[in-house]
Design an enzyme around this catalytic site. Structure first.
Site, PDB file in Angstrom:
ATOM      1  N   GLN A   1       0.834  -1.204   0.000  1.00 58.01           N
ATOM      2  CA  GLN A   1       0.000   0.000   0.000  1.00 58.01           C
ATOM      3  C   GLN A   1       0.868   1.253   0.000  1.00 58.01           C
ATOM      4  O   GLN A   1       1.926   1.289   0.624  1.00 58.01           O
ATOM      5  CB  GLN A   1      -0.920   0.001   1.219  1.00 58.01           C
ATOM      6  CG  GLN A   1      -2.168   0.812   1.000  1.00 58.01           C
ATOM      7  CD  GLN A   1      -3.198   0.586   2.090  1.00 58.01           C
ATOM      8  OE1 GLN A   1      -3.296  -0.481   2.652  1.00 58.01           O
ATOM      9  NE2 GLN A   1      -3.966   1.606   2.395  1.00 58.01           N
ATOM     10  N   SER A   4       4.403  -5.975   2.918  1.00 58.34           N
ATOM     11  CA  SER A   4       3.093  -5.888   3.577  1.00 58.34           C
ATOM     12  C   SER A   4       2.019  -6.556   2.718  1.00 58.34           C
ATOM     13  O   SER A   4       2.058  -7.767   2.507  1.00 58.34           O
ATOM     14  CB  SER A   4       2.770  -4.417   3.888  1.00 58.34           C
ATOM     15  OG  SER A   4       1.572  -4.311   4.604  1.00 58.34           O
ATOM     16  N   HIS A  50       0.570  -2.895  11.026  1.00 54.57           N
ATOM     17  CA  HIS A  50       1.713  -3.621  11.590  1.00 54.57           C
ATOM     18  C   HIS A  50       2.058  -3.189  13.013  1.00 54.57           C
ATOM     19  O   HIS A  50       3.218  -2.973  13.347  1.00 54.57           O
ATOM     20  CB  HIS A  50       2.922  -3.513  10.654  1.00 54.57           C
ATOM     21  CG  HIS A  50       2.580  -3.899   9.251  1.00 54.57           C
ATOM     22  ND1 HIS A  50       2.212  -5.178   8.902  1.00 54.57           N
ATOM     23  CD2 HIS A  50       2.467  -3.162   8.114  1.00 54.57           C
ATOM     24  CE1 HIS A  50       1.916  -5.215   7.613  1.00 54.57           C
ATOM     25  NE2 HIS A  50       2.050  -4.008   7.118  1.00 54.57           N
TER      26      HIS A  50
END
Length: 307
Positions: free
Chosen positions: A11, A91, A201
């Site tokens: 992202q 991610s 995260h």
């Protein structure tokens, strides 16, 4: 370049118009976008190609980035039979990597990351979540500072290890903003709040873990075509059980991107990035090995010509 590692962006790499050249020139890309739109019930052509503010919302950004990455990968794979040593992503990109490793059907992956975005958004509602990019501080300094501030009641964690002197932290937006002078005093060249409404995260996302595990159980396959490098451990895994555990942990653990690249760099002579060029920029700070990005038909042809 026959000894490559495939990498997939996360992202923040999204932009209006991404994937348009694939859509206009490759029937396979058009078909993949149409099928993905049917699967999740919104129009990817409008999301990707028309001006809108949804593309920056996590529940739309995640499937959009993954879909464009997997289109780039599929178009490449149709013309080139190079089997990568391993695959990894930043991610969200770890989900693209899993699909590229045949651990998940691409349509299941599109729906999974759409749901992941919704779960992350829901977990962060009402807690003023945010993220901040730090430039110029080493890992240990950031870890020590955030640890000390947590002991004082602040909600701040190291979230992304993107390269030497480039770390993203996550937590409560007010807490992050209040620490800007502290980071500058410690030697940070920049401390910039990012336009994010989630805190990725870090433990603020723990409420999203059980439901994500249900989706992973439903859509992950038992066997993978090649190893995937985990964001959580920077090491390889190749089973459904490990993937389920590690992708659940990934929600609340920092992304060890820099460590992952350093872990695999001796096993490869190049990296190929699918669907973006953000990781190419990060890799320049981490490794001497070249990174080739595939973002449109021209760059696809250029990378194929190198093989």
């Amino acid at each position: 370049m026959n000894n490559s590692i495939f990498i997939f962006p996360g992202q923040g790499s999204q932009k209006i118009g991404m994937g348009k050249d694939f859509y206009d020139n490759a029937p396979l890309a058009k078909k993949m976008i149409e099928k993905a739109s049917q699967r999740v019930g919104f129009d990817f052509t409008a999301l990707l190609f028309e001006e809108n503010d949804r593309l920056d919302q996590t529940e739309f950004a995640q499937p959009a980035i993954l879909l464009v990455s997997l289109i780039a990968h599929r178009l490449f794979s149709e013309q080139c039979k190079v089997i990568p040593q391993s695959v990894l992503g930043h991610s969200l990109g770890e989900f693209s990597a899993l699909s590229a490793a045949s651990a998940m059907d691409y349509l299941d992956a599109v729906e999974l990351v759409h749901q992941r975005g919704l779960l992350m958004k829901e977990a962060c509602e009402g807690i003023n979540a945010g993220m901040m990019a730090l430039l110029g501080l080493d890992d240990v300094s950031v870890e020590n500072l955030t640890c000390k501030e947590r002991e004082l009641g602040k909600k701040v964690w190291a979230a992304n290890y993107n390269g030497d002197g480039q770390i993203v932290i996550a937590g409560n937006k007010d807490d992050l903003a209040s620490l800007e002078p502290l980071f500058k005093e410690a030697g940070a060249k920049k401390a910039v709040l990012l336009p994010m409404s989630v805190a990725s995260h870090c433990p603020l996302l723990s409420s999203a873990q059980p439901k994500l595990e249900e989706y992973l159980e439903k859509w992950l396959k038992e066997s993978f075509a090649m190893p995937v490098i985990s964001n959580v451990t920077a090491s390889a895994y190749q089973s459904k059980a490990e993937a389920k555990r590690l992708l659940s942990e990934q929600l609340v653990s920092p992304v060890k991107y820099k460590q992952s690249i350093l872990h695999v760099e001796n096993a490869t002579d190049s990296f190929i990035e699918f669907g973006g060029s953000v990781l190419k920029g990060l890799n320049k700070r981490i490794t001497q090995k070249p990174t080739h990005s595939i973002t449109d038909m021209k760059s696809l042809d250029e990378v194929l010509a190198l093989l």
